[in-house]
Design an enzyme around this catalytic site. Structure first.
Site, PDB file in Angstrom:
ATOM      1  N   GLU A 201       6.386   5.201   7.813  1.00  0.00           N
ATOM      2  CA  GLU A 201       6.127   6.284   6.751  1.00  0.00           C
ATOM      3  C   GLU A 201       5.624   7.597   6.980  1.00  0.00           C
ATOM      4  O   GLU A 201       4.379   7.741   7.740  1.00  0.00           O
ATOM      5  CB  GLU A 201       5.674   5.572   4.974  1.00  0.00           C
ATOM      6  CG  GLU A 201       5.549   7.183   4.103  1.00  0.00           C
ATOM      7  CD  GLU A 201       5.059   6.776   3.123  1.00  0.00           C
ATOM      8  OE1 GLU A 201       5.270   7.692   1.811  1.00  0.00           O
ATOM      9  OE2 GLU A 201       4.596   5.517   2.517  1.00  0.00           O
ATOM     10  N   LYS A 217       8.380   5.181  -1.964  1.00  0.00           N
ATOM     11  CA  LYS A 217       8.174   4.319  -3.234  1.00  0.00           C
ATOM     12  C   LYS A 217       9.536   3.353  -3.050  1.00  0.00           C
ATOM     13  O   LYS A 217      10.696   3.875  -3.459  1.00  0.00           O
ATOM     14  CB  LYS A 217       7.772   4.683  -3.867  1.00  0.00           C
ATOM     15  CG  LYS A 217       6.270   5.381  -3.916  1.00  0.00           C
ATOM     16  CD  LYS A 217       6.104   3.831  -4.173  1.00  0.00           C
ATOM     17  CE  LYS A 217       3.714   4.474  -4.039  1.00  0.00           C
ATOM     18  NZ  LYS A 217       2.956   2.945  -3.859  1.00  0.00           N
TER      19      LYS A 217
END
Length: 397
Positions: A201, A217
């Site tokens: 990420e 997410k």
């Protein structure tokens, strides 16, 4: 000395800071890097031409607690690995006798070992959790209760585990960089501590004045069924979009008016044996936006806090049994022409005798406690397996 491809870098200077030292870590970092010759006072300005004697760049690590401290939010319980500083910056220069260095693609540390180094004497003991599955599930229920009261819309809940070890931990930490999908894979080490990262990420990347964040997410097993489920899940999509909105607002605080945009929404990426949903949010930085301004805007990362951010951090501080240590912070490279910091998820840290890992997930009203416990275990499993080694290390006789 650290080697990246055909370039060899040597450590020129180092900053290490802990919350107990006092001060604003974002300002300390910007001042340190600027004094070293890196252009971090105005990230919106065009890159400057190379200057003789300028540094190649710097590896930077910023803990989640340091980030919370910088914005005046609760920092949570004490770190289970206090040997690791809350802020580290290592400035590199080309080694004598080697050509110019463009800078590494991945974060790494001056004392890191190569990924294929032998594991002589390496042994990793059984993992000990900081909470039981039942306690983790209870924390999820408490987070849902906070959502029901209107205190927060979403909150990230993270657990921790540690294991004894013997031998050199650096080759084990370096194995994390080989995990599939590790966009930020590398090792940073200091006296009595080291961090290994396999993060997929992007917390924030800045190139030519444009900042990009890639929040992740939503998680499912990397199977055909798992892909169909993550695409069809209202819970996962709602959780994801909520964080995308938070990231848009974070970037807007340091962006030119009207330049924030969502370049991609809810793309599906693979990390090891998991599907994860990722979006891409970007913005043109406002003139004069320095590194400290940027870090205070985007840290701690919204995907590992929740929304609203300050309220979520208060909830996290009340629920998690130990501090987040080296996890959920930032690790990456700041060079003459770019900033590239990954979020330290899928991250491990070592002190003199223990290895530490963290994993968790975002909690919404629609979260199922048992499913959240299972998701955290699924995220931690590849990291633990890589640390153990191909067949699992055994204590030498």
């Amino acid at each position: 000395m650290t080697e990246f491809g055909q370039s060899v870098l040597r450590e020129r200077s180092r900053l290490e800071w802990r919350i107990t030292d006092g001060g604003d870590p974002t300002r300390l970092l910007e001042d340190f890097l600027a004094a070293a010759g890196l252009p971090v006072r105005d990230l919106a300005a065009p890159p400057l031409p190379p200057v003789p004697g300028a540094p190649a760049g710097a590896t930077v690590y910023f803990s989640a607690a340091a980030a919370a401290h910088a914005i005046g939010a609760p920092t949570g319980p004490a770190s289970p690995v206090p040997a690791v500083p809350d802020l580290v910056a290592v400035v590199y220069e080309p080694a004598v006798g080697h050509g110019p260095v463009a800078g590494p693609a991945d974060p790494d540390g001056a004392d890191a070992g190569p990924a294929d180094a032998p594991d002589g004497g390496w042994w990793l003991g059984p993992w000990r959790e900081s909470w039981t599955p039942a306690q983790h599930a209870a924390a999820v229920e408490q987070a849902r209760a906070a959502i029901a009261r209107g205190d927060v819309y979403q909150v990230n809940v993270v657990g921790h585990a540690s294991a004894d070890y013997t031998g050199d931990p650096l080759p084990a930490l370096a194995r994390l960089a080989t995990l599939p999908g590790a966009r930020y894979g590398g090792v940073l080490a200091g006296s009595g501590w080291a961090i290994g990262c396999a993060s997929p990420e992007t917390l924030v990347e800045v190139t030519a004045g444009r900042a990009v964040t890639r929040p992740i997410k939503g998680t499912r097993p990397a199977t055909a069924t798992g892909r169909a489920e993550i695409l069809a899940s209202p819970k996962e999509r709602a959780e994801h979009v909520m964080i995308v909105d938070l990231e848009r607002n974070d970037l807007a605080r340091v962006a030119k008016t009207g330049t924030v945009r969502v370049d991609e929404l809810y793309g599906i990426r693979r990390w090891c044996d998991l599907w994860q949903a990722e979006s891409v949010v970007s913005a043109d930085l406002a003139d004069g936006c320095g590194l400290a301004d940027l870090l205070r805007a985007v840290c701690p990362g919204g995907s590992v806090t929740g929304a609203p951010k300050h309220a979520a951090l208060a909830e996290i501080a009340a629920r998690e049994p130990v501090g987040r240590g080296a996890s959920m912070g930032a690790l990456g490279w700041i060079g003459p022409d770019r900033v590239d910091l990954g979020l330290t998820i899928r991250t491990a840290a070592v002190d003199a005798d223990r290895v530490h890992v963290w994993a968790g997930g975002g909690i919404t009203w629609g979260s199922d406690p048992d499913a959240e416990v299972a998701e955290a275990a699924a995220k931690a499993a590849p990291v633990r397996a890589a640390l153990a080694g191909p067949a699992g290390a055994r204590r030498p006789r």
